[in-house]
Design an enzyme around this catalytic site. Sequence first.
Site, PDB file in Angstrom:
ATOM      1  N   GLU A  34      -5.348   3.725  16.743  1.00  0.00           N
ATOM      2  CA  GLU A  34      -4.812   4.288  15.497  1.00  0.00           C
ATOM      3  C   GLU A  34      -5.853   4.182  14.383  1.00  0.00           C
ATOM      4  OE1 GLU A  34      -0.924   2.877  14.362  1.00  0.00           O
ATOM      5  OE2 GLU A  34      -0.982   3.959  12.448  1.00  0.00           O
ATOM      6  N   ASP A  87       8.103   1.042  16.492  1.00  0.00           N
ATOM      7  CA  ASP A  87       8.714   0.248  15.421  1.00  0.00           C
ATOM      8  C   ASP A  87       8.582   0.977  14.080  1.00  0.00           C
ATOM      9  OD1 ASP A  87       6.021  -0.162  15.118  1.00  0.00           O
ATOM     10  OD2 ASP A  87       6.128  -2.345  14.985  1.00  0.00           O
ATOM     11  N   SER A  88       7.936   2.155  14.091  1.00  0.00           N
ATOM     12  CA  SER A  88       7.990   3.039  12.922  1.00  0.00           C
ATOM     13  C   SER A  88       9.437   3.430  12.644  1.00  0.00           C
ATOM     14  CB  SER A  88       7.125   4.284  13.148  1.00  0.00           C
ATOM     15  OG  SER A  88       7.421   4.889  14.391  1.00  0.00           O
ATOM     16  N   ASP A  94       8.151  -0.314  21.545  1.00  0.00           N
ATOM     17  CA  ASP A  94       7.312  -1.272  20.812  1.00  0.00           C
ATOM     18  C   ASP A  94       7.950  -2.654  20.802  1.00  0.00           C
ATOM     19  OD1 ASP A  94       4.967  -0.134  19.921  1.00  0.00           O
ATOM     20  OD2 ASP A  94       5.850   0.644  18.059  1.00  0.00           O
ATOM     21  N   GLU A 123       0.680  -4.801  19.664  1.00  0.00           N
ATOM     22  CA  GLU A 123      -0.507  -4.639  18.821  1.00  0.00           C
ATOM     23  C   GLU A 123      -1.453  -5.820  18.974  1.00  0.00           C
ATOM     24  OE1 GLU A 123       0.620  -3.892  14.748  1.00  0.00           O
ATOM     25  OE2 GLU A 123       1.866  -2.168  15.302  1.00  0.00           O
ATOM     26  N   LYS A 181       4.780  -1.572  24.307  1.00  0.00           N
ATOM     27  CA  LYS A 181       3.513  -1.522  23.571  1.00  0.00           C
ATOM     28  C   LYS A 181       3.460  -2.717  22.638  1.00  0.00           C
ATOM     29  CE  LYS A 181       2.700   1.692  20.248  1.00  0.00           C
ATOM     30  NZ  LYS A 181       2.515   0.850  19.043  1.00  0.00           N
TER      31      LYS A 181
HETATM   32  O1  KIV Z   1       5.508   2.784  15.848  1.00  0.00           O
HETATM   33  C1  KIV Z   1       4.824   3.814  15.971  1.00  0.00           C
HETATM   34  O2  KIV Z   1       5.231   4.931  15.609  1.00  0.00           O
HETATM   35  C2  KIV Z   1       3.492   3.683  16.545  1.00  0.00           C
HETATM   36  C3  KIV Z   1       2.626   4.906  16.567  1.00  0.00           C
HETATM   37  C4  KIV Z   1       2.040   5.115  15.225  1.00  0.00           C
HETATM   38  C5  KIV Z   1       1.599   4.838  17.620  1.00  0.00           C
HETATM   39  O3  KIV Z   1       3.117   2.629  16.952  1.00  0.00           O
END
Ligand code: KIV
Length: 271
Positions: free
Chosen positions: A188, A52-53, A91, A122, A120
């Site tokens: 992280e 989600d970055s 994510d 959190e 993934k």
């Molecule tokens: O969204 C992302 O890029 C991440 C990484 C920093 C692990 O979750």
Amino acid sequence: MTPPTDRPTRFRVPRLARAKQEGRRLTMLTAYDALIAPILESAGVDMLLVGDSLGNVVLGHSSTLPVTLEDMERSTAAVARATSRVLVVADLPFGTYEASPELAFASAARLVKAGAHAVKLEGGRPRCAAVRLLSEGGIPVIGHLGYTPQSENSIGGPRLRGRGDQAEQILADAHGLEEAGAVALVLEMVPADVAGEVTRALTIPTIGIGAGPQTDGQVLVWSDMAGMSEWTPSFVHRFGELGEALRVAAERYVTSVADDSFPGTENYHAT
Ligand code: KIV
């Protein structure tokens, strides 16, 4: 039946545990589109994370919070279409899984339908019920502990997590996620010693970012890794200077159009 091919086989979830047992380091990079994903795959990376970055790197947001499930579906589908060997991890964006395990399953299923092989999410103990439901429903889950950007409004901006009492919490959360069925864990911005302790305590692999060298693998945002922007976090090594290379190429294009050297005779047909 699908005919056999001579293509190298896809990196699948069971290989995560095998890699840990064999002491083979895992590699993961983010990818958001069909342009970059095959280049990273051809470099031999094991996993591509449609992170989600995406919100910060591609969409110009100042955090990951505005990212929608539709944003993630579109990006996941592009990465999945353009690759054949990597494990594609997507994510779950903020607001699409926290309220209930059922909501998490419905959101994760959409990412799987878009092409993800695992998702993934959190958080620690409060996420274990969702991790269990997804795992039992056939959706592999990777956990994410330490600095969790989707909680930036509660925990503050990017900072090391896991000093003092927080170390115990991270270890307990890691055990909880493993027990609930998580297949790997991203750590992280965690002190290296704490990341090492968590790594030794788990049978599932840990994948670190800003967590030192003792994790089972590493993950970086691809554009940080490749030196696309002027600033990179201190835990990133710039393995290239792509931003400058791109700027120079664009500058040469601008100059060539201005001085009439492009298009050259080799670039067009007169009749
Ligand atoms: O969204 C992302 O890029 C991440 C990484 C920093 C692990 O979750």
